[in-house]
Design a protein around this motif. Sequence first.
Motif, mmCIF file in Angstrom:
data_model
loop_
_atom_site.group_PDB
_atom_site.id
_atom_site.type_symbol
_atom_site.label_atom_id
_atom_site.label_comp_id
_atom_site.label_asym_id
_atom_site.label_seq_id
_atom_site.Cartn_x
_atom_site.Cartn_y
_atom_site.Cartn_z
ATOM 1 N N LEU A 201 -12.655 -10.995 8.087
ATOM 2 C CA LEU A 201 -11.363 -11.220 8.748
ATOM 3 C C LEU A 201 -9.854 -10.740 9.110
ATOM 4 C CD1 LEU A 201 -11.134 -14.888 6.039
ATOM 5 C CD2 LEU A 201 -11.778 -14.588 9.103
ATOM 6 N N VAL A 202 -9.998 -9.533 8.918
ATOM 7 C CA VAL A 202 -9.048 -9.058 8.448
ATOM 8 C C VAL A 202 -9.381 -7.503 10.257
ATOM 9 C CG1 VAL A 202 -8.380 -6.263 7.651
ATOM 10 C CG2 VAL A 202 -8.212 -7.662 6.385
ATOM 11 N N ASP A 203 -10.393 -7.270 10.327
ATOM 12 C CA ASP A 203 -11.457 -6.562 11.419
ATOM 13 C C ASP A 203 -10.772 -8.247 12.604
ATOM 14 O OD1 ASP A 203 -12.573 -4.709 12.588
ATOM 15 O OD2 ASP A 203 -14.441 -6.768 12.852
ATOM 16 N N VAL A 204 -11.044 -9.110 12.303
ATOM 17 C CA VAL A 204 -10.655 -10.231 13.215
ATOM 18 C C VAL A 204 -8.950 -10.396 13.585
ATOM 19 C CG1 VAL A 204 -10.376 -12.505 13.702
ATOM 20 C CG2 VAL A 204 -12.613 -11.750 12.639
ATOM 21 N N SER A 205 -8.099 -9.750 12.462
ATOM 22 C CA SER A 205 -6.487 -10.415 12.850
ATOM 23 C C SER A 205 -6.118 -9.100 13.748
ATOM 24 C CB SER A 205 -5.918 -9.712 11.466
ATOM 25 O OG SER A 205 -5.902 -8.440 10.801
ATOM 26 N N GLY A 206 -7.347 -7.992 13.968
ATOM 27 C CA GLY A 206 -6.594 -6.338 14.653
ATOM 28 C C GLY A 206 -6.072 -5.995 13.513
ATOM 29 N N LEU A 207 -5.240 -6.564 12.274
ATOM 30 C CA LEU A 207 -4.795 -5.561 11.400
ATOM 31 C C LEU A 207 -5.317 -4.521 10.932
ATOM 32 C CD1 LEU A 207 -1.869 -8.467 10.105
ATOM 33 C CD2 LEU A 207 -1.595 -6.392 12.040
ATOM 34 N N GLY A 208 -4.754 -3.061 10.192
ATOM 35 C CA GLY A 208 -5.037 -2.257 9.466
ATOM 36 C C GLY A 208 -4.335 -2.321 8.401
ATOM 37 N N TRP A 209 -5.003 -1.816 7.289
ATOM 38 C CA TRP A 209 -4.971 -1.730 5.996
ATOM 39 C C TRP A 209 -3.143 -0.742 6.187
ATOM 40 C CZ3 TRP A 209 -8.149 -5.222 3.935
ATOM 41 C CH2 TRP A 209 -9.044 -5.369 4.429
ATOM 42 N N ASP A 210 -3.165 -0.402 6.566
ATOM 43 C CA ASP A 210 -1.241 0.102 6.373
ATOM 44 C C ASP A 210 -0.363 -0.402 7.371
ATOM 45 O OD1 ASP A 210 -2.445 2.480 4.826
ATOM 46 O OD2 ASP A 210 -2.642 3.610 6.228
ATOM 47 N N ASP A 211 -1.093 -1.729 8.022
ATOM 48 C CA ASP A 211 0.571 -2.227 8.528
ATOM 49 C C ASP A 211 1.070 -3.466 7.520
ATOM 50 O OD1 ASP A 211 -0.582 -1.360 11.019
ATOM 51 O OD2 ASP A 211 -2.015 -2.733 11.520
ATOM 52 N N ALA A 212 1.584 -3.868 7.994
ATOM 53 C CA ALA A 212 2.799 -4.913 7.186
ATOM 54 C C ALA A 212 1.593 -6.040 6.905
ATOM 55 C CB ALA A 212 3.969 -5.118 7.740
ATOM 56 N N CYS A 213 2.248 -6.098 5.430
ATOM 57 C CA CYS A 213 1.136 -8.104 5.167
ATOM 58 C C CYS A 213 2.090 -8.638 5.811
ATOM 59 C CB CYS A 213 1.644 -7.214 4.023
ATOM 60 S SG CYS A 213 0.961 -9.479 3.146
ATOM 61 N N PRO A 214 1.193 -9.450 6.299
ATOM 62 C CA PRO A 214 1.481 -10.674 6.825
ATOM 63 C C PRO A 214 2.057 -11.942 6.342
ATOM 64 C CG PRO A 214 -0.744 -10.329 8.288
ATOM 65 C CD PRO A 214 -0.127 -9.528 6.654
ATOM 66 N N TRP A 215 2.045 -11.721 5.615
ATOM 67 C CA TRP A 215 3.144 -12.734 3.792
ATOM 68 C C TRP A 215 3.795 -12.231 2.883
ATOM 69 C CZ3 TRP A 215 -2.381 -11.896 3.779
ATOM 70 C CH2 TRP A 215 -2.343 -10.930 2.928
ATOM 71 N N ASP A 216 4.220 -10.812 3.039
ATOM 72 C CA ASP A 216 4.646 -10.170 2.972
ATOM 73 C C ASP A 216 5.002 -8.512 2.951
ATOM 74 O OD1 ASP A 216 6.635 -9.076 0.221
ATOM 75 O OD2 ASP A 216 4.845 -9.387 -1.023
ATOM 76 N N GLU A 217 6.596 -9.031 4.060
ATOM 77 C CA GLU A 217 6.346 -7.605 4.822
ATOM 78 C C GLU A 217 7.045 -6.171 3.718
ATOM 79 O OE1 GLU A 217 9.337 -8.616 8.214
ATOM 80 O OE2 GLU A 217 6.989 -9.881 9.029
ATOM 81 N N ALA A 218 6.840 -6.425 2.959
ATOM 82 C CA ALA A 218 7.348 -5.376 1.708
ATOM 83 C C ALA A 218 6.405 -4.389 1.382
ATOM 84 C CB ALA A 218 8.054 -6.269 0.568
ATOM 85 N N THR A 219 5.275 -4.737 1.319
ATOM 86 C CA THR A 219 4.388 -3.758 0.925
ATOM 87 C C THR A 219 2.902 -4.151 2.324
ATOM 88 O OG1 THR A 219 2.259 -3.760 -0.546
ATOM 89 C CG2 THR A 219 3.136 -6.261 0.484
ATOM 90 N N SER A 220 2.322 -3.428 2.648
ATOM 91 C CA SER A 220 0.818 -3.058 3.528
ATOM 92 C C SER A 220 -0.067 -4.569 2.849
ATOM 93 C CB SER A 220 0.681 -2.000 3.416
ATOM 94 O OG SER A 220 -0.759 -1.782 1.885
ATOM 95 N N LEU A 221 -0.852 -4.234 4.059
ATOM 96 C CA LEU A 221 -1.646 -5.662 4.295
ATOM 97 C C LEU A 221 -2.598 -4.549 2.456
ATOM 98 C CD1 LEU A 221 -2.973 -7.851 5.397
ATOM 99 C CD2 LEU A 221 -4.081 -6.784 6.532
ATOM 100 N N GLY A 222 -3.316 -3.950 2.831
ATOM 101 C CA GLY A 222 -3.764 -3.193 2.239
ATOM 102 C C GLY A 222 -3.725 -3.125 0.662
ATOM 103 N N ALA A 223 -2.640 -2.586 0.333
ATOM 104 C CA ALA A 223 -1.956 -3.012 -0.974
ATOM 105 C C ALA A 223 -1.751 -4.013 -1.787
ATOM 106 C CB ALA A 223 -0.477 -2.109 -0.651
ATOM 107 N N ALA A 224 -1.484 -5.412 -0.577
ATOM 108 C CA ALA A 224 -1.310 -6.339 -0.626
ATOM 109 C C ALA A 224 -2.911 -7.296 -1.655
ATOM 110 C CB ALA A 224 -0.690 -7.785 -0.331
ATOM 111 N N LEU A 225 -3.921 -6.786 -0.342
ATOM 112 C CA LEU A 225 -5.142 -7.153 -0.792
ATOM 113 C C LEU A 225 -6.204 -6.490 -2.130
ATOM 114 C CD1 LEU A 225 -6.826 -7.360 2.711
ATOM 115 C CD2 LEU A 225 -6.410 -9.157 0.770
ATOM 116 N N LEU A 226 -5.067 -5.580 -2.583
ATOM 117 C CA LEU A 226 -5.760 -4.643 -4.475
ATOM 118 C C LEU A 226 -4.662 -5.370 -4.824
ATOM 119 C CD1 LEU A 226 -5.910 -1.040 -2.369
ATOM 120 C CD2 LEU A 226 -7.840 -2.890 -3.194
ATOM 121 N N ALA A 227 -4.063 -6.327 -4.697
ATOM 122 C CA ALA A 227 -3.632 -6.740 -6.105
ATOM 123 C C ALA A 227 -4.802 -7.343 -7.133
ATOM 124 C CB ALA A 227 -2.915 -8.472 -5.829
ATOM 125 N N PRO A 228 -4.592 -6.504 -8.222
ATOM 126 C CA PRO A 228 -5.615 -6.681 -9.164
ATOM 127 C C PRO A 228 -5.712 -8.168 -10.120
ATOM 128 C CG PRO A 228 -3.923 -5.273 -9.912
ATOM 129 C CD PRO A 228 -3.432 -6.179 -9.012
#
Length: 349
Positions: A201-228
Amino acid sequence: MTGTKNGITYAEAGVDIDAGNALVERIKPAARRTNRPGVMAGLGGFGALFDLKAAGYRDPILVAATDGVGTKLRIAIDTGKVDTIGIDLVAMCVNDLVCQGAEPLFFLDYFATGKLEVEAAATIVEGIAAGCAASGCALIGGETAEMPGMYEAGDFDLAGFAVGAMERGAALPAGVAEGDVLLGLASDGVHSNGYSLVRKLVDVSGLGWDDACPWDEATSLGAALLAPTRLYVKPALAAIAAGGVHALAHITGGGLTENLPRVLPEGQGALVDLGEWALPPVFGWLAGIGGLDQAEMLKTFNAGIGMVLVVDPKSLKDVRQALESTGETVFQIGRVQAGEGVRTLGSLG
């Protein structure tokens, strides 16, 4: 041995024993911080020793669980953010273990890579130790495998093994009955299941791991998805101690609709009111990108509920208080009823 024609070493073949020894020395302080009653010997030997009597057990039954982190590892590898992936590894094992009514006692890890990078490996194992400490179990051993030719540069794999105990006669599930209440504990995001779909789904979205997280712009998409993955051990044990807990279900692969029936006896099902909690934004984003329907969401992701407790209605107040006193967000999401499987009311949102 004499008559050798060259001086090729194991290190030249790609395996650095000195690096492995350096890693063991580096992680010993982290492992020591996880010590608990019962630990007799830890890292460095051919095996690790644990004394059940010293841990306070009189007539113990051992319970074991093993798991990995799945393709969430790919995000950790691609982003270089490997400090919390060890917490996921521990959580996937000990959250399963406590569903049997057992207290996690000790943990062993398996770390495999093509070329051992001591700093990165130490960071990963320190995350494992942090997960163990938060779960009250000791990191007492493991295996580091350097396997050139098996993994691409920078790649690694993880597996975990947890052993726990309970007194004889205390195993769960037990006593589940029609009318029992379902309490859901909030998740901390996607946890560690469904990441093959997440990455697609991230690939479909066209976003990269370092891009701003769509639901939390204070962090990156990769970091948000790595929440433990959230560790539910101490809250679950507190709830069990309060009395009236008949079962626990860890909501992992298969979601609510596949995992909850695993703890229900034949002839009993569950009614779940989806309107009792709000769908966390990460799941709304994933559903929007992929056009996922509700059934697909409920059988792939935790959808905001990471653990479900099946509770005797007479004990509901005490169990809920025990959970909330440990910092859990608790939702009363439904009840056990006659039938099979999970029936839902309302919609996720």
